[in-house]
Write an enzyme that holds these catalytic residues in place. Structure first.
Site, PDB file in Angstrom:
ATOM      1  N   CYS A 124      30.174  15.197  26.164  1.00  0.00           N
ATOM      2  CA  CYS A 124      31.254  15.071  27.151  1.00  0.00           C
ATOM      3  C   CYS A 124      32.570  15.438  26.464  1.00  0.00           C
ATOM      4  O   CYS A 124      32.562  16.132  25.436  1.00  0.00           O
ATOM      5  CB  CYS A 124      31.283  13.675  27.782  1.00  0.00           C
ATOM      6  SG  CYS A 124      31.519  12.325  26.605  1.00  0.00           S
ATOM      7  N   ASN A 130      33.402  11.727  23.974  1.00  0.00           N
ATOM      8  CA  ASN A 130      32.222  11.081  23.353  1.00  0.00           C
ATOM      9  C   ASN A 130      32.393   9.557  23.263  1.00  0.00           C
ATOM     10  O   ASN A 130      31.906   8.942  22.301  1.00  0.00           O
ATOM     11  CB  ASN A 130      31.924  11.686  21.958  1.00  0.00           C
ATOM     12  CG  ASN A 130      30.584  11.289  21.363  1.00  0.00           C
ATOM     13  OD1 ASN A 130      30.442  11.198  20.157  1.00  0.00           O
ATOM     14  ND2 ASN A 130      29.589  11.027  22.191  1.00  0.00           N
ATOM     15  N   CYS A 150      32.639   7.712  26.696  1.00  0.00           N
ATOM     16  CA  CYS A 150      32.215   7.150  27.997  1.00  0.00           C
ATOM     17  C   CYS A 150      30.844   7.674  28.422  1.00  0.00           C
ATOM     18  O   CYS A 150      29.848   6.943  28.410  1.00  0.00           O
ATOM     19  CB  CYS A 150      33.245   7.469  29.082  1.00  0.00           C
ATOM     20  SG  CYS A 150      34.882   6.764  28.773  1.00  0.00           S
ATOM     21  N   ARG A 151      30.773   8.959  28.803  1.00  0.00           N
ATOM     22  CA  ARG A 151      29.558   9.476  29.440  1.00  0.00           C
ATOM     23  C   ARG A 151      28.437   9.825  28.467  1.00  0.00           C
ATOM     24  O   ARG A 151      27.288   9.413  28.667  1.00  0.00           O
ATOM     25  CB  ARG A 151      29.905  10.730  30.277  1.00  0.00           C
ATOM     26  CG  ARG A 151      30.759  10.424  31.482  1.00  0.00           C
ATOM     27  CD  ARG A 151      31.357  11.691  32.066  1.00  0.00           C
ATOM     28  NE  ARG A 151      32.359  12.268  31.180  1.00  0.00           N
ATOM     29  CZ  ARG A 151      32.984  13.409  31.371  1.00  0.00           C
ATOM     30  NH1 ARG A 151      32.675  14.142  32.429  1.00  0.00           N
ATOM     31  NH2 ARG A 151      33.897  13.833  30.529  1.00  0.00           N
ATOM     32  N   SER A 152      28.746  10.608  27.420  1.00  0.00           N
ATOM     33  CA  SER A 152      27.630  11.082  26.564  1.00  0.00           C
ATOM     34  C   SER A 152      26.983   9.969  25.745  1.00  0.00           C
ATOM     35  O   SER A 152      25.758  10.008  25.559  1.00  0.00           O
ATOM     36  CB  SER A 152      28.031  12.283  25.701  1.00  0.00           C
ATOM     37  OG  SER A 152      29.102  11.987  24.847  1.00  0.00           O
ATOM     38  N   ASP A 177      34.060  12.143  35.114  1.00  0.00           N
ATOM     39  CA  ASP A 177      34.698  11.393  34.035  1.00  0.00           C
ATOM     40  C   ASP A 177      35.219  10.056  34.584  1.00  0.00           C
ATOM     41  O   ASP A 177      36.086  10.039  35.453  1.00  0.00           O
ATOM     42  CB  ASP A 177      35.859  12.248  33.519  1.00  0.00           C
ATOM     43  CG  ASP A 177      36.575  11.603  32.363  1.00  0.00           C
ATOM     44  OD1 ASP A 177      36.230  10.464  32.008  1.00  0.00           O
ATOM     45  OD2 ASP A 177      37.488  12.249  31.829  1.00  0.00           O
TER      46      ASP A 177
END
Ligand code: 4NP
Length: 160
Positions: free
Chosen positions: A10, A13, A15-17, A125
């Site tokens: 993301c 690195n 939150c999402r990934s 995001d």
């Protein structure tokens, strides 16, 4: 199944990934799949940091611990070390393609479009959202992860 190496990516690195890595790790383990997983950001803002506390909390609610992860930036060597590099959104994918070597091992795609002809969309995001945004992110990542793992299992059956 041969070991498959998967990098989720993301922007920051945090939150999402890392959440995607944690979910893939947990769900692959339940299926007895042999995956090597890591995550990275296209930007270096948060290098060395723990995942965002809201991602940690959202995953803790489903008994997935991501507190062993630390943010890092994606590097050129990743393109030959991983079989799959999975971008969370179109911006991430565009930034990855800017540094992708002309020839490399990895298949570089959007996570929600890991196979042609089917889309699960971008993973939005959640950084500027509240807690609820992280729950929505978690569900979206779970749905894509199940479909992605189904796909890997199907590819494995075709190979053998
Ligand atoms: P991520 O979310 O890409 O899912 O880790 C973000 C984290 C940090 C920032 C933006 C998005 N930031 O601007 O610092």
């Amino acid at each position: 199944m041969n070991q498959i190496r998967v990098l989720t990516v993301c922007l920051g690195n945090i939150c999402r990934s890392p959440a995607a890595q944690g979910i893939l790790s947990s769900e692959a383990a339940k299926r007895g799949m042999n995956l090597t997983l890591d995550s990275a950001g296209t930007a270096a803002y948060h290098v060395g940091n723990l995942p965002d506390s809201r991602s940690i909390a959202a995953l803790q609610k489903i008994a997935i611990d991501i507190t062993d992860q630390r943010a890092r930036q994606v590097s050129e060597s990743d393109f030959d070390e991983f079989d799959w590099i999975l971008a969370m959104d179109r911006d991430n994918l565009r930034n990855l393609k800017k540094i992708k070597p002309a020839k490399c091992r990895a298949k570089v795609v959007m996570f929600g479009e890991f196979t042609s002809g089917q889309t699960y969309g971008e993973v939005d995001d959640p950084y500027y959202d509240g807690e609820q945004g992280f729950i929505i992110m978690r569900q979206h990542l779970m749905d894509i992860s199940q479909a992605f793992l189904d796909h890997l299992e199907m590819l494995n059956q075709t190979d053998s």
